[in-house]
Motif scaffolding. Sequence first.
Motif, PDB file in Angstrom:
ATOM      1  N   PHE A 206       1.044  -1.261   0.051  1.00  0.00           N
ATOM      2  CA  PHE A 206      -0.084   0.090   0.061  1.00  0.00           C
ATOM      3  C   PHE A 206       1.037   1.402  -0.012  1.00  0.00           C
ATOM      4  CE2 PHE A 206      -3.791  -2.614   1.926  1.00  0.00           C
ATOM      5  CZ  PHE A 206      -4.492  -2.495   0.672  1.00  0.00           C
ATOM      6  N   CYS A 218      -8.322  -1.398  -0.336  1.00  0.00           N
ATOM      7  CA  CYS A 218      -8.105  -2.806   0.431  1.00  0.00           C
ATOM      8  C   CYS A 218      -9.569  -3.494   0.473  1.00  0.00           C
ATOM      9  CB  CYS A 218      -7.977  -2.472   1.795  1.00  0.00           C
ATOM     10  SG  CYS A 218      -8.882  -1.201   2.781  1.00  0.00           S
ATOM     11  N   ALA A 233      -3.751   0.348   4.789  1.00  0.00           N
ATOM     12  CA  ALA A 233      -4.225   1.379   3.716  1.00  0.00           C
ATOM     13  C   ALA A 233      -4.468   2.800   4.156  1.00  0.00           C
ATOM     14  CB  ALA A 233      -5.492   0.609   2.920  1.00  0.00           C
TER      15      ALA A 233
END
Length: 363
Positions: A206, A218, A233
């Motif tokens: 990420f 996500c 994330a």
Amino acid sequence: MISRRRLLQGSAASVGVFLAGLNTRLKADHEAVAKQEGQLPQSMHVGLELPSEVPMAASVVDGLREIGVNYVNFYTAASKGDYNTVENISDSRQQAIAEAMVKVCEQAGFAFSPSVHWKDIPNQTLAFYGRNRSCQVVMMDEGEHVRQLNWHEYGEKFGIVPWAKVDGCSLREAYGRTLEGLRRTREAYKSFGLDTLVTCVWPVMFHTIARAGIGVACKVMGMSYAPVSVAIALGAAQQYNTRLWICLEMWSQGSGDALPGHSPEEFRSNLLFAYWMGVDHIYVEGAGWNFLPAGAQGVPWNLVSYQAEQRYRLTEYGRILRWFCREYVPNHPRDYTFTDVVPEIVIVRFPDTCWGQRYSPNS
């Protein structure tokens, strides 16, 4: 109303505690709220991965309109019935499917994103999307393991280009090459006037993706570590000022390819989780069956049961999504987004781009 202070994001543990306590509180809210139907705010997009079907029955759009969704993403190329055979489809066929699906979106008033997985979108079709103001992003679905971590297994076989070839590189060299490859990918789509977003199954890239200026999404429900994915994330999107979306997967590790792989209650709970985490894009994956040739993927039967050209019935999952779009969100306005979250715990980490590879240690 749930205050920012109660969210306590920043660590996977905090998010997990938040999710556990949220279900009971919001279930009571659901029972108490007046049945006042409305629409999603303009700043909020809720939708689904819509099977590409050409032509599409009018009842498909009618059912989705009743639910109240305002966003879809779709494929113009897919697998060919299994994980090991990519669809052999011409550029002109992809273009025709794209035009038909965009026409459906325009008639229904849906914002949309084209998705790419094992087969790239032709330049002509990218230019077509770039001219449409309702196009949100090019969504590189599961990019971290299709395009990079497991490229030798998937991408090389299907002719897609990895973000970077890193065999024989040191960890630092591999990171640098991958970051530059992601930046090139962003610029390539940007040349068509398109933003880019990458969905990830494993929460290991990420920050690299976001640092390249690419949005991140996500996936929850499908994997057992959703609080970890959301926490990482969220941190990446905050740190690098990118988009953050949440995908609710109807697939399940335990159910194989069976759909739906999650209970209605779990689906409802994760809709609320995604909303109160402050994201402005939430979509459902696995609403139908996308492992079929593009343009002939059927209907989103997990949400709507279609009985004829003009007849349909919402499934239990469809009724839950309708409640969320028509009742819950309009009656529970949010006064914050994920960008307002202040973490209590900071984890300094270096992306481990080996984790998640098949046959690799600890995968």
